[in-house]
Write a protein that holds these residues in place. Sequence first.
Motif, PDB file in Angstrom:
ATOM      1  N   TYR A   1       0.826  -1.212   0.000  1.00 44.46           N
ATOM      2  CA  TYR A   1       0.000   0.000   0.000  1.00 44.46           C
ATOM      3  C   TYR A   1       0.861   1.264   0.000  1.00 44.46           C
TER       4      TYR A   1
ATOM      5  N   SER B   1       3.908   5.688  -5.498  1.00 41.48           N
ATOM      6  CA  SER B   1       3.852   5.754  -6.963  1.00 41.48           C
ATOM      7  C   SER B   1       2.917   6.865  -7.429  1.00 41.48           C
TER       8      SER B   1
ATOM      9  N   ILE C   1       2.136   1.793  -3.426  1.00 42.33           N
ATOM     10  CA  ILE C   1       1.115   2.359  -4.315  1.00 42.33           C
ATOM     11  C   ILE C   1       0.987   3.861  -4.085  1.00 42.33           C
ATOM     12  N   CYS C   2       0.912   4.271  -2.821  1.00 43.49           N
ATOM     13  CA  CYS C   2       0.799   5.703  -2.519  1.00 43.49           C
ATOM     14  C   CYS C   2       2.025   6.474  -2.995  1.00 43.49           C
TER      15      CYS C   2
ATOM     16  N   ILE D   1      -7.803   1.051  -7.397  1.00 46.34           N
ATOM     17  CA  ILE D   1      -6.721   0.260  -6.804  1.00 46.34           C
ATOM     18  C   ILE D   1      -6.983   0.014  -5.324  1.00 46.34           C
ATOM     19  N   ASN D   2      -7.550   0.987  -4.631  1.00 44.46           N
ATOM     20  CA  ASN D   2      -7.872   0.789  -3.213  1.00 44.46           C
ATOM     21  C   ASN D   2      -8.926  -0.299  -3.028  1.00 44.46           C
TER      22      ASN D   2
ATOM     23  N   TYR E   1      -7.265  -3.588  -3.574  1.00 38.59           N
ATOM     24  CA  TYR E   1      -6.327  -3.893  -2.482  1.00 38.59           C
ATOM     25  C   TYR E   1      -7.056  -4.411  -1.250  1.00 38.59           C
TER      26      TYR E   1
END
Length: 458
Positions: free
Chosen positions: A321, A327, A324-325, A447-448, A451
């Motif tokens: 996670y 990115s 991802i953040c 994406i969240n 996830y």
Amino acid sequence: MELLLELQELLKEFVTMCSLNCCSFRALFLLLFCRSMQIPEAEGKSEILPPTIQKIIKGYNKYLRPFFDNGPVSVGMSMDIASIDTISEINMDYTATIFLRQRWTDERLCFDGNKSLSLDGRLVEMLWVPDTFIVDSKKSFLHDVTVENRLIRIYPNGTVLYAIRITTTVSCSMDLTKYPMDKQTCTLQLESWGYNINDVMFYWTRGNDSVRGLDTLQLAQYTVEDHFTSVSEAVYETGRYPKLVFHFELKRNILYFILETYVPSILLVVLSWVSFWISQSSVPARICIGVTTVLTMTTLMMGARTSLPNANCFIKAIDVYLGICFSFIFGALLEYAVTHFCTLHQLSSKELPKIIDDDDDEEEKNAVLAAVTNSCSAPDNTNKTDSNENKQSSSDRKRERSQHRVCNSAMSVMKRLFCIFDCFHVKNPYHIDNYARFSFPLSFIIINVLYWVYYLYF
């Protein structure tokens, strides 16, 4: 007899001290009187001891187990979990304080009566007790304040209850791939060190109810979801040994990590999107937001790793996670770099008329397509003229057809590439921010959802 021996010793002392004064004689007389009074008192105490204690002291052999020649002795186990102090992901262990109770029958301790006999804990050293040990224990100790926390109780039928209070640190293998949404199953294994299954048999006295205390236990980061017991055997080179296993499942509380890590990282991602609403001419403002969010996210990622093992092969859920953040935040910074570059390129290209640029582009495209067409048609024409003059074989004709197919496919690929390049050609760089305002939040939400669904339900 002991009194006579002491009198003889005192007479010898009297002979050697005959040169002393009267005060020495008085002291000697007092010493003799005191020693003579102590012997009847000790004899009186030995007479009032219970028969069981006299049997333990006189005829009991603690080096032989019960039923030495009549099969194995059965030892029942039960526990109370007083507390689980720490659960360490770094060391892969947990520390617990437990009350361990063992119960067995020793036919040599039978006595008449209908009440149990509670003895001093120090008397355990005179009895046979099972050599039980905790298999995965790293460090353990018996509590000794104010005295050693031991309990020994003997029943009329020879049943012995032996209880101790110990604190132990036990290893627990953990799978941290779903950290902090993980569930860990830890065990507490009890085995006999020297007695194999032919000598001692272990069993839980009340099945799954033999272990108590977990239902009311309050842990900082975990919740005890389930626990159960099992009976098995440990196989070693020296034989097969009895083994009892207590399993308990721990579920980590995620609320702390949501407030500590997930919410700040989401806010940083949203903060990086603020630059999409700032004018492209405000270079310092947009660069400052981008760099600040990147550095803050890096600090947050480093802080999340401090409570975890540094060297491990786990790719944890929290790492995914945070990656991802990071990115998305770094992508917002790159978005402004691309937008600024396209803006500068457009300003430099305005020096030439737009019509000339369009004509040049069309001419370049037509020149490329014409070159491909000529390369395909030239061998075709030559083949046609040669066919009028000379007859070709069937293999030459097949080669001509394959060349036609290759040329046609090359032309179609070139046309598609030109179309793709036209799609990526930015005519107005100011529209990039408009696209980013919509695409970044939408993709982050998608994406969240993926996830959380994956790590919570799979």
